[in-house]
Scaffold this motif. Structure first.
Motif, PDB file in Angstrom:
ATOM      1  N   MET A 239      69.988 -44.483 -10.518  1.00 57.98           N
ATOM      2  CA  MET A 239      68.939 -43.611 -11.045  1.00 57.98           C
ATOM      3  C   MET A 239      69.007 -42.262 -10.339  1.00 57.98           C
ATOM      4  SD  MET A 239      65.712 -46.252 -11.218  1.00 57.98           S
ATOM      5  CE  MET A 239      66.059 -46.913  -9.588  1.00 57.98           C
ATOM      6  N   SER A 240      69.261 -41.202 -11.079  1.00 56.48           N
ATOM      7  CA  SER A 240      69.327 -39.875 -10.486  1.00 56.48           C
ATOM      8  C   SER A 240      67.921 -39.369 -10.222  1.00 56.48           C
ATOM      9  CB  SER A 240      70.067 -38.912 -11.417  1.00 56.48           C
ATOM     10  OG  SER A 240      69.374 -38.788 -12.637  1.00 56.48           O
ATOM     11  N   LEU A 241      67.781 -38.539  -9.193  1.00 53.04           N
ATOM     12  CA  LEU A 241      66.482 -37.989  -8.826  1.00 53.04           C
ATOM     13  C   LEU A 241      66.692 -36.557  -8.363  1.00 53.04           C
ATOM     14  CD1 LEU A 241      63.447 -38.493  -8.380  1.00 53.04           C
ATOM     15  CD2 LEU A 241      64.002 -39.273  -6.075  1.00 53.04           C
ATOM     16  N   SER A 242      66.218 -35.608  -9.155  1.00 49.96           N
ATOM     17  CA  SER A 242      66.375 -34.194  -8.833  1.00 49.96           C
ATOM     18  C   SER A 242      65.023 -33.628  -8.423  1.00 49.96           C
ATOM     19  CB  SER A 242      66.912 -33.436 -10.054  1.00 49.96           C
ATOM     20  OG  SER A 242      66.968 -32.053  -9.803  1.00 49.96           O
ATOM     21  N   ILE A 243      64.858 -33.378  -7.118  1.00 48.85           N
ATOM     22  CA  ILE A 243      63.596 -32.858  -6.598  1.00 48.85           C
ATOM     23  C   ILE A 243      63.859 -31.649  -5.714  1.00 48.85           C
ATOM     24  CG2 ILE A 243      62.155 -34.928  -6.736  1.00 48.85           C
ATOM     25  CD1 ILE A 243      63.032 -35.723  -3.985  1.00 48.85           C
TER      26      ILE A 243
ATOM     27  N   GLN B 176      60.141 -47.018 -11.560  1.00 49.40           N
ATOM     28  CA  GLN B 176      61.453 -47.599 -11.849  1.00 49.40           C
ATOM     29  C   GLN B 176      61.856 -48.630 -10.799  1.00 49.40           C
ATOM     30  OE1 GLN B 176      63.461 -43.729 -12.150  1.00 49.40           O
ATOM     31  NE2 GLN B 176      63.973 -44.213 -14.274  1.00 49.40           N
ATOM     32  N   LEU B 177      61.422 -48.400  -9.553  1.00 52.26           N
ATOM     33  CA  LEU B 177      61.717 -49.354  -8.481  1.00 52.26           C
ATOM     34  C   LEU B 177      60.718 -50.510  -8.455  1.00 52.26           C
ATOM     35  CD1 LEU B 177      62.540 -46.886  -5.539  1.00 52.26           C
ATOM     36  CD2 LEU B 177      64.176 -48.232  -6.885  1.00 52.26           C
TER      37      LEU B 177
ATOM     38  N   GLN C 115      71.268 -43.332  -0.908  1.00 50.03           N
ATOM     39  CA  GLN C 115      72.709 -43.356  -0.661  1.00 50.03           C
ATOM     40  C   GLN C 115      73.143 -44.516   0.231  1.00 50.03           C
ATOM     41  OE1 GLN C 115      74.515 -41.160  -2.384  1.00 50.03           O
ATOM     42  NE2 GLN C 115      72.573 -40.338  -3.166  1.00 50.03           N
ATOM     43  N   LYS C 116      72.168 -45.183   0.863  1.00 48.10           N
ATOM     44  CA  LYS C 116      72.520 -46.278   1.774  1.00 48.10           C
ATOM     45  C   LYS C 116      73.057 -47.474   0.986  1.00 48.10           C
ATOM     46  CE  LYS C 116      70.047 -47.181   5.420  1.00 48.10           C
ATOM     47  NZ  LYS C 116      68.945 -47.498   6.361  1.00 48.10           N
ATOM     48  N   LEU C 117      74.180 -47.983   1.413  1.00 53.41           N
ATOM     49  CA  LEU C 117      74.785 -49.124   0.720  1.00 53.41           C
ATOM     50  C   LEU C 117      74.057 -50.418   1.054  1.00 53.41           C
ATOM     51  CD1 LEU C 117      78.572 -48.247   1.205  1.00 53.41           C
ATOM     52  CD2 LEU C 117      77.147 -47.871  -0.817  1.00 53.41           C
ATOM     53  N   ILE C 118      73.659 -50.555   2.315  1.00 55.00           N
ATOM     54  CA  ILE C 118      72.949 -51.764   2.748  1.00 55.00           C
ATOM     55  C   ILE C 118      71.638 -51.338   3.399  1.00 55.00           C
ATOM     56  CG2 ILE C 118      72.997 -53.794   4.238  1.00 55.00           C
ATOM     57  CD1 ILE C 118      76.050 -53.720   4.079  1.00 55.00           C
ATOM     58  N   ASN C 119      70.544 -51.868   2.900  1.00 55.71           N
ATOM     59  CA  ASN C 119      69.236 -51.530   3.454  1.00 55.71           C
ATOM     60  C   ASN C 119      68.329 -52.746   3.302  1.00 55.71           C
ATOM     61  OD1 ASN C 119      66.865 -50.453   4.329  1.00 55.71           O
ATOM     62  ND2 ASN C 119      66.799 -48.747   2.872  1.00 55.71           N
ATOM     63  N   PHE C 120      68.113 -53.449   4.414  1.00 55.55           N
ATOM     64  CA  PHE C 120      67.319 -54.676   4.371  1.00 55.55           C
ATOM     65  C   PHE C 120      65.818 -54.392   4.252  1.00 55.55           C
ATOM     66  CE2 PHE C 120      71.198 -55.864   6.734  1.00 55.55           C
ATOM     67  CZ  PHE C 120      71.667 -56.853   5.875  1.00 55.55           C
ATOM     68  N   GLN C 121      65.418 -53.139   4.459  1.00 55.61           N
ATOM     69  CA  GLN C 121      64.007 -52.766   4.330  1.00 55.61           C
ATOM     70  C   GLN C 121      63.813 -51.775   3.184  1.00 55.61           C
ATOM     71  OE1 GLN C 121      63.276 -51.333   8.418  1.00 55.61           O
ATOM     72  NE2 GLN C 121      61.892 -53.077   8.633  1.00 55.61           N
ATOM     73  N   GLU C 122      64.626 -51.907   2.148  1.00 55.36           N
ATOM     74  CA  GLU C 122      64.668 -50.896   1.098  1.00 55.36           C
ATOM     75  C   GLU C 122      63.298 -50.640   0.470  1.00 55.36           C
ATOM     76  OE1 GLU C 122      67.072 -49.830  -3.027  1.00 55.36           O
ATOM     77  OE2 GLU C 122      67.454 -51.712  -1.986  1.00 55.36           O
ATOM     78  N   ASP C 123      62.641 -51.694  -0.025  1.00 56.25           N
ATOM     79  CA  ASP C 123      61.362 -51.501  -0.703  1.00 56.25           C
ATOM     80  C   ASP C 123      60.306 -50.935   0.240  1.00 56.25           C
ATOM     81  OD1 ASP C 123      62.458 -52.378  -3.015  1.00 56.25           O
ATOM     82  OD2 ASP C 123      61.376 -54.291  -3.098  1.00 56.25           O
ATOM     83  N   LYS C 124      60.266 -51.447   1.465  1.00 51.27           N
ATOM     84  CA  LYS C 124      59.270 -50.989   2.435  1.00 51.27           C
ATOM     85  C   LYS C 124      59.467 -49.518   2.772  1.00 51.27           C
ATOM     86  CE  LYS C 124      57.310 -52.164   6.951  1.00 51.27           C
ATOM     87  NZ  LYS C 124      57.402 -53.073   8.123  1.00 51.27           N
TER      88      LYS C 124
ATOM     89  N   HIS D 187      55.420 -35.877 -10.352  1.00 49.69           N
ATOM     90  CA  HIS D 187      55.690 -36.809 -11.450  1.00 49.69           C
ATOM     91  C   HIS D 187      57.025 -37.532 -11.264  1.00 49.69           C
ATOM     92  CE1 HIS D 187      52.183 -35.261 -13.284  1.00 49.69           C
ATOM     93  NE2 HIS D 187      52.708 -34.194 -13.847  1.00 49.69           N
ATOM     94  N   LYS D 188      58.024 -36.813 -10.769  1.00 50.73           N
ATOM     95  CA  LYS D 188      59.350 -37.423 -10.620  1.00 50.73           C
ATOM     96  C   LYS D 188      59.348 -38.548  -9.594  1.00 50.73           C
ATOM     97  CE  LYS D 188      62.231 -33.497 -12.052  1.00 50.73           C
ATOM     98  NZ  LYS D 188      63.124 -32.405 -11.575  1.00 50.73           N
ATOM     99  N   VAL D 189      58.701 -38.313  -8.456  1.00 50.95           N
ATOM    100  CA  VAL D 189      58.730 -39.362  -7.429  1.00 50.95           C
ATOM    101  C   VAL D 189      57.864 -40.549  -7.845  1.00 50.95           C
ATOM    102  CG1 VAL D 189      59.331 -37.811  -5.526  1.00 50.95           C
ATOM    103  CG2 VAL D 189      56.921 -38.250  -6.028  1.00 50.95           C
ATOM    104  N   TYR D 190      56.781 -40.290  -8.588  1.00 54.04           N
ATOM    105  CA  TYR D 190      55.985 -41.419  -9.077  1.00 54.04           C
ATOM    106  C   TYR D 190      56.778 -42.212 -10.115  1.00 54.04           C
ATOM    107  CZ  TYR D 190      52.310 -44.278 -11.023  1.00 54.04           C
ATOM    108  OH  TYR D 190      51.575 -45.364 -11.452  1.00 54.04           O
ATOM    109  N   PHE D 191      57.468 -41.511 -10.997  1.00 57.10           N
ATOM    110  CA  PHE D 191      58.304 -42.178 -11.994  1.00 57.10           C
ATOM    111  C   PHE D 191      59.388 -43.008 -11.301  1.00 57.10           C
ATOM    112  CE2 PHE D 191      61.300 -41.561 -15.851  1.00 57.10           C
ATOM    113  CZ  PHE D 191      60.841 -42.744 -16.419  1.00 57.10           C
ATOM    114  N   HIS D 192      59.924 -42.462 -10.213  1.00 65.75           N
ATOM    115  CA  HIS D 192      60.938 -43.190  -9.444  1.00 65.75           C
ATOM    116  C   HIS D 192      60.337 -44.476  -8.863  1.00 65.75           C
ATOM    117  CE1 HIS D 192      64.696 -43.640  -7.316  1.00 65.75           C
ATOM    118  NE2 HIS D 192      64.075 -43.726  -6.153  1.00 65.75           N
ATOM    119  N   ALA D 193      59.101 -44.387  -8.382  1.00 59.49           N
ATOM    120  CA  ALA D 193      58.422 -45.581  -7.863  1.00 59.49           C
ATOM    121  C   ALA D 193      58.226 -46.619  -8.967  1.00 59.49           C
ATOM    122  CB  ALA D 193      57.080 -45.195  -7.252  1.00 59.49           C
TER     123      ALA D 193
END
Length: 509
Positions: A1-5, A174-175, A121-130, A166-172
């Motif tokens: 998902m691209s994010l341009s901010i 999507q996640l 950009q992180k490939l591995i992130n065990f705390q991604e959602d948090k 709006h973009k960062v909320y939309f990103h949330a």
């Protein structure tokens, strides 16, 4: 998902390095906490700029920004105490404090936005959602506080602010993390999720802060935290009753608009609805509690009603959150000079004797448009000018036209001029002085004529808070003295009260 901010650019040629070691950052924040507010804010801003323009791993950036958070909130609050209480046009010192506060929140947002892109950009992130939840929450919080600086200066938040919000909320969305709780320990008991802090930012704008006094804008900024849970965000669908429904275009750079006023075909993919009917209903319940307590003085106010005890603010919010307002009269463009005298004291002088009106009580404006119930004006004559929302004004269109009475209902400040909306109250007035039996001080007041066409009875206009309903007051008009019965409150602004009245004794002189 691209994010341009919107981001601060990375400065690859920077010589200085940002301090990210926790003990050193804590030492720095402790040190600036003892400095003068403006100096402390300037030092903090320098550090944020340095941090935001260097390549640092996401975890370190987030950790450093979190260590800055407490002092950022404290300095932001202290700066607000200066510009948030200043008259319009804002004096230079207060303007500098506002500019600094806006820059601090802008840079705070930059930092968390940079961290968000780095997390992606992180490939591995065990705390991604948090981590994503925290960072997006902080971005929206920074944008909300940046917008509050704008509102308190009667300026309009930028298109970039709305776009990023709006973009960062939309990103949330999507996640799927918009309802994930963020642990809060500092000054934010009502900010628990991305969903809630986003709604707060929207509600603050929909409250039409340009129509509020600075005191009420600040009240609203705290009150909105308890209102967000009553609002509903939902996808596009069948709308049975469009009142209290607002359209949000998540791919736009605009604030929400009333659904009834939207002229574009909504998009199912990127548009959502904000429903504020329950918000208005909750506010109405609080208003009833407060009004009931006034008639039952031995009954304390309920705790919920103590959040905001300004009846006029509650009525204002019901108006904008409950039913979409429509303009009663059409505007007509009109380019013409006008004179204004601002305040009750100036009006008292003018309506006592036009010949005694001194030049220093007048200011010069240009009419932009008119309607039967008011004017839209602007002025570039800012020297010695002081005006606020709710301020009483006397207005005169030409040398031969009479002075008429109105008050400021909205303000917008631009770089070189100020714009104001004036609502007319009366075509004339009589200047009198009044004294209540319980007070030895004499105050200026205006007697306003009845207007049968508008079903408006005779009324008296005084300084805000001086008179009470169902009380008596002594009045002096020239050498004539009378006694008045103060009846129902007709209108209240941040600067004046207007009551119906009747004569008890016509002439005591």
């Amino acid at each position: 998902m691209s994010l341009s901010i919107n981001l601060a650019p990375i400065a690859l040629d920077s010589v200085a390095s940002a301090e990210t070691r926790p003990p050193k950052v804590i030492e720095f924040t402790t040190h600036i906490g003892h400095l003068d507010t403006f100096l402390a804010g300037s030092r903090l801003l320098d550090e944020l700029k340095l941090l935001n323009r260097q390549k640092i791993d996401a975890d370190t950036r987030i950790q450093t920004l979190e260590l800055y958070r407490k002092i950022t909130l404290e300095i932001g609050h202290d700066l607000e105490e200066v510009y948030g209480n200043a008259a319009v046009p804002i004096p230079e010192e207060a303007k500098n404090h506002a500019t600094l506060a806006e820059a601090i929140w802008l840079e705070t947002g930059y930092g968390y936005k940079r961290a968000l892109l780095d997390l992606k950009q992180k490939l591995i992130n065990f705390q991604e959602d948090k981590q994503h939840s925290l960072v997006i929450f902080r971005i929206i919080e920074a944008l909300k506080n940046e917008a509050l600086v704008n509102y308190l200066c009667y300026t309009v938040p930028s298109d970039t602010l709305w776009s990023d919000l709006h973009k960062v909320y939309f990103h949330a969305l999507q996640l799927g993390i918009e309802d994930a709780e963020v642990n809060e320990h500092i000054w934010s008991p009502n900010n628990k999720t991305i969903h809630l802090v986003y709604i707060q930012t929207l509600l603050m704008n929909l409250a039409n802060p340009q129509r509020l006094s600075k005191a009420n804008i600040r009240k609203m900024s705290h009150y909105v935290g308890s209102l967000a849970k009553f609002a509903e965000l939902r996808g596009m669908g069948l709308i049975e009753k469009p009142m209290g429904v607002f359209l949000i275009e998540l791919d736009s750079n605009k604030p929400p608009v009333p659904y009834l006023k939207n002229r574009n075909a909504p998009s199912v993919e990127t548009d959502i609805l904000l429903v504020t009917v329950e918000v208005a209903r909750h506010i109405h319940q609080q208003l009833k509690f407060i009004q009931k307590s006034k008639t039952q003085s031995n009954e304390p106010l309920p705790a919920t009603a103590l959040e905001v005890v300004d009846e006029e603010l509650l009525k204002h919010l019901i108006k904008y959150f409950g039913v979409t307002t429509t303009r009663t009269f059409a505007r007509q463009e009109k380019k013409q000079a006008a004179e204004l005298a601002i305040g009750l004291e100036a009006a008292s002088i003018l309506f006592r004797s036009n010949k005694r009106a001194k030049e220093e009580i007048r200011s010069y404006w240009e009419i932009m448009n008119t309607s039967p119930d008011g004017y839209a004006l602007k002025t570039t004559h800012l020297t010695d000018l002081k005006v606020e929302v709710g301020e009483l004004v006397s207005i005169k269109e030409s040398e031969y036209s009479p002075w008429v009475l109105g008050y400021v209902v909205w303000l917008i400040t631009k770089v070189q001029h100020i714009e104001a909306g004036i609502k007319l109250i009366a075509p004339s007035a009589k200047s009198v002085s009044i004294k209540s039996p319980s007070n030895t001080i004499t105050y200026n007041a205006l007697l306003l004529p009845s207007m049968k066409a508008l079903n408006q009875p005779i009324s008296i206009l005084t300084e805000c808070g001086y008179l009470q309903e169902d009380s008596a007051v002594e009045m002096k008009e020239g050498i004539k003295k009378s006694k008045l019965k103060i009846k129902q409150l007709v209108e209240r602004s941040a600067c004046f009260d207007r009551f119906e009245y009747s004569l008890i004794t016509d002439d005591l002189s």
